[in-house]
Design a protein around this motif. Structure first.
Motif, PDB file in Angstrom:
ATOM      1  N   LEU A  32      -8.732  52.055  30.924  1.00 41.93           N
ATOM      2  CA  LEU A  32     -10.087  51.562  30.667  1.00 41.93           C
ATOM      3  C   LEU A  32     -10.154  50.053  30.865  1.00 41.93           C
ATOM      4  O   LEU A  32     -11.108  49.533  31.467  1.00 41.93           O
ATOM      5  CB  LEU A  32     -10.499  51.929  29.239  1.00 41.93           C
ATOM      6  N   LEU A  33      -9.142  49.342  30.390  1.00 36.53           N
ATOM      7  CA  LEU A  33      -9.103  47.894  30.598  1.00 36.53           C
ATOM      8  C   LEU A  33      -8.928  47.555  32.069  1.00 36.53           C
ATOM      9  O   LEU A  33      -9.485  46.562  32.553  1.00 36.53           O
ATOM     10  CB  LEU A  33      -7.975  47.275  29.768  1.00 36.53           C
ATOM     11  N   LYS A  34      -8.169  48.364  32.790  1.00 44.06           N
ATOM     12  CA  LYS A  34      -8.009  48.156  34.237  1.00 44.06           C
ATOM     13  C   LYS A  34      -9.356  48.340  34.942  1.00 44.06           C
ATOM     14  O   LYS A  34      -9.727  47.552  35.828  1.00 44.06           O
ATOM     15  CB  LYS A  34      -6.990  49.156  34.776  1.00 44.06           C
ATOM     16  N   GLU A  35     -10.103  49.364  34.543  1.00 42.03           N
ATOM     17  CA  GLU A  35     -11.413  49.613  35.138  1.00 42.03           C
ATOM     18  C   GLU A  35     -12.357  48.441  34.870  1.00 42.03           C
ATOM     19  O   GLU A  35     -13.058  47.977  35.775  1.00 42.03           O
ATOM     20  CB  GLU A  35     -11.997  50.905  34.556  1.00 42.03           C
ATOM     21  N   ALA A  36     -12.363  47.964  33.631  1.00 41.78           N
ATOM     22  CA  ALA A  36     -13.223  46.840  33.281  1.00 41.78           C
ATOM     23  C   ALA A  36     -12.785  45.568  34.000  1.00 41.78           C
ATOM     24  O   ALA A  36     -13.621  44.796  34.494  1.00 41.78           O
ATOM     25  CB  ALA A  36     -13.197  46.622  31.771  1.00 41.78           C
ATOM     26  N   ASP A  37     -11.481  45.359  34.084  1.00 45.52           N
ATOM     27  CA  ASP A  37     -10.967  44.160  34.742  1.00 45.52           C
ATOM     28  C   ASP A  37     -11.361  44.137  36.221  1.00 45.52           C
ATOM     29  O   ASP A  37     -11.786  43.099  36.742  1.00 45.52           O
ATOM     30  CB  ASP A  37      -9.447  44.117  34.592  1.00 45.52           C
ATOM     31  N   ASP A  38     -11.221  45.267  36.883  1.00 42.69           N
ATOM     32  CA  ASP A  38     -11.615  45.345  38.288  1.00 42.69           C
ATOM     33  C   ASP A  38     -13.107  45.046  38.454  1.00 42.69           C
ATOM     34  O   ASP A  38     -13.517  44.313  39.361  1.00 42.69           O
ATOM     35  CB  ASP A  38     -11.311  46.732  38.859  1.00 42.69           C
ATOM     36  N   TYR A  39     -13.900  45.618  37.583  1.00 45.82           N
ATOM     37  CA  TYR A  39     -15.353  45.444  37.662  1.00 45.82           C
ATOM     38  C   TYR A  39     -15.736  43.973  37.535  1.00 45.82           C
ATOM     39  O   TYR A  39     -16.535  43.458  38.330  1.00 45.82           O
ATOM     40  CB  TYR A  39     -16.013  46.265  36.553  1.00 45.82           C
ATOM     41  N   TYR A  40     -15.140  43.285  36.560  1.00 49.81           N
ATOM     42  CA  TYR A  40     -15.522  41.893  36.344  1.00 49.81           C
ATOM     43  C   TYR A  40     -14.864  40.946  37.336  1.00 49.81           C
ATOM     44  O   TYR A  40     -15.490  39.987  37.799  1.00 49.81           O
ATOM     45  CB  TYR A  40     -15.203  41.491  34.903  1.00 49.81           C
ATOM     46  N   LYS A  41     -13.634  41.203  37.712  1.00 48.64           N
ATOM     47  CA  LYS A  41     -12.976  40.333  38.688  1.00 48.64           C
ATOM     48  C   LYS A  41     -13.658  40.389  40.052  1.00 48.64           C
ATOM     49  O   LYS A  41     -13.768  39.393  40.759  1.00 48.64           O
ATOM     50  CB  LYS A  41     -11.500  40.725  38.824  1.00 48.64           C
ATOM     51  N   GLN A  42     -14.104  41.577  40.434  1.00 50.67           N
ATOM     52  CA  GLN A  42     -14.772  41.746  41.718  1.00 50.67           C
ATOM     53  C   GLN A  42     -16.260  41.395  41.658  1.00 50.67           C
ATOM     54  O   GLN A  42     -16.974  41.500  42.661  1.00 50.67           O
ATOM     55  CB  GLN A  42     -14.591  43.191  42.192  1.00 50.67           C
ATOM     56  N   GLU A  43     -16.704  41.001  40.456  1.00 55.61           N
ATOM     57  CA  GLU A  43     -18.089  40.593  40.230  1.00 55.61           C
ATOM     58  C   GLU A  43     -19.090  41.660  40.665  1.00 55.61           C
ATOM     59  O   GLU A  43     -20.176  41.372  41.183  1.00 55.61           O
ATOM     60  CB  GLU A  43     -18.372  39.258  40.943  1.00 55.61           C
ATOM     61  N   ASP A  44     -18.721  42.908  40.388  1.00 54.74           N
ATOM     62  CA  ASP A  44     -19.609  44.012  40.754  1.00 54.74           C
ATOM     63  C   ASP A  44     -20.899  44.009  39.948  1.00 54.74           C
ATOM     64  O   ASP A  44     -21.883  44.656  40.341  1.00 54.74           O
ATOM     65  CB  ASP A  44     -18.881  45.352  40.567  1.00 54.74           C
ATOM     66  N   TYR A  45     -20.904  43.292  38.826  1.00 52.95           N
ATOM     67  CA  TYR A  45     -22.118  43.191  38.026  1.00 52.95           C
ATOM     68  C   TYR A  45     -23.238  42.491  38.787  1.00 52.95           C
ATOM     69  O   TYR A  45     -24.422  42.622  38.426  1.00 52.95           O
ATOM     70  CB  TYR A  45     -21.838  42.465  36.711  1.00 52.95           C
ATOM     71  N   LYS A  46     -22.886  41.770  39.841  1.00 50.60           N
ATOM     72  CA  LYS A  46     -23.903  41.114  40.667  1.00 50.60           C
ATOM     73  C   LYS A  46     -24.621  42.116  41.568  1.00 50.60           C
ATOM     74  O   LYS A  46     -25.685  41.819  42.109  1.00 50.60           O
ATOM     75  CB  LYS A  46     -23.265  40.022  41.512  1.00 50.60           C
ATOM     76  N   ASP A  47     -24.009  43.292  41.740  1.00 50.36           N
ATOM     77  CA  ASP A  47     -24.586  44.315  42.614  1.00 50.36           C
ATOM     78  C   ASP A  47     -25.354  45.385  41.845  1.00 50.36           C
ATOM     79  O   ASP A  47     -26.251  46.021  42.398  1.00 50.36           O
ATOM     80  CB  ASP A  47     -23.474  44.992  43.435  1.00 50.36           C
ATOM     81  N   ASP A  48     -24.975  45.620  40.577  1.00 56.50           N
ATOM     82  CA  ASP A  48     -25.645  46.694  39.819  1.00 56.50           C
ATOM     83  C   ASP A  48     -26.391  46.182  38.591  1.00 56.50           C
ATOM     84  O   ASP A  48     -26.766  46.950  37.716  1.00 56.50           O
ATOM     85  CB  ASP A  48     -24.634  47.760  39.396  1.00 56.50           C
TER      86      ASP A  48
END
Length: 305
Positions: A116-132
């Protein structure tokens, strides 16, 4: 996390230590406990740090995407060795159903936290929050909260079981040493480690009780003085151990005074604590943690007795 509670989460556990040659039963017990202690010492601090990192920028209601800085969270180390070691340790003698259940729950909780932490880390490191527009971040939030809560509960349960058993064994060992050797160097060293642990617990309690802290401090100080005044031919102690004991005692007194005088950290000190540099400040749990772990390190070196 409240900086004055960090000590409880970060403290390194001390593995069983036997000064005399180990019997088969003692060897099995030590292997069993080392497996559990190894999991805690390798994985717990990082797991708590991941939560601290996350809440350094996220409110309790979760991320919005409008935060000034988005740090994400930390990942933790691989948990597969912990799972394997716990499974093996649970089959070793002496059997203890409560301890083994706590170890299994810990391994399961920390193993669930890892991906779960790996999933969250990938999401924030790749700045996917800028897309969704932070949609996944909001969805991850309750999952993270639940996983950390489950882990914290399992961690505390395993620590309590391990420390209760270690405390009992330590007192049995001290009694045996006193009967065989009297109150010489080995006796005082073992007693100091028990007393130091008790003092550390009292100082980091949810509501520190000065009535409990004062006698615990007195006991530690008396044992340190007893070690200092041993005859030369009996004091086979390295200066590192004795120095670590005195440093720990000093830090304990400084924290006791801060609690007694109701003196919170200054604004500048609080900034250092928030930045992870609390050990640089006198009278903080972080300083006490550093010095307690140094005492454990000195003890685990064998100190020549």
């Amino acid at each position: 996390m409240n900086p004055f509670r960090a000590f409880a989460c970060a403290a390194v556990l001390i593995a069983p230590h036997f000064a005399q040659p180990a019997s088969a039963q003692v060897s099995s017990f030590t292997e069993k406990m080392n497996a559990y202690v190894g999991c805690i010492n390798r994985l717990s601090e990082r797991s708590y740090e991941s939560r601290k990192r996350y809440f350094s920028w996220v409110s309790k209601n979760g991320p919005t995407g409008k935060e000034r800085i988005i740090y994400g969270t930390y990942t933790i180390y691989d948990t597969s060795d912990c799972r394997k070691n716990v499974e093996k340790a649970n089959a070793l003698e002496p059997r203890d159903a409560a301890l083994e259940a706590a170890a299994t729950a810990y391994a399961q909780a920390v193993s669930a936290l890892e991906p779960l932490l790996k999933e969250a880390d990938d999401y924030y490191k790749q700045e996917d929050y800028k897309d969704d527009r932070m949609a996944k971040g909001r969805a991850l939030h309750p999952r993270l909260i639940a996983a950390w809560a489950t882990f914290a509960s399992a961690d505390q349960a395993l620590r309590t079981n391990v420390e209760t058993i270690n405390d009992r064994r330590a007192l049995e060992r001290i009694a045996a040493i006193e009967q065989k050797e009297g109150r010489k160097a080995r006796y005082h060293v073992e007693m100091l480690m028990v007393q130091a642990k008790g003092l550390a617990r009292a100082l980091q309690a949810e509501k520190p009780d000065l009535a409990a802290i004062a006698p615990a401090l007195t006991d530690v100080e008396a044992t340190v003085k007893a070690l200092e005044t041993l005859p030369a031919d009996d004091a086979k102690l390295g200066s590192f151990f004795l120095g670590s004991a005195k440093t720990f005692l000093t830090s304990a007194k400084q924290l006791m005074r801060r609690i007694r005088d109701r003196k919170p950290p200054s604004r500048g000190d609080q900034m250092m604590i928030n930045a992870g540099a609390g050990e640089m400040i006198e009278g903080t749990p972080q300083r006490l943690l550093r010095d307690y772990n140094s005492l454990i390190e000195a003890y685990n070196r064998g100190i020549g007795i």
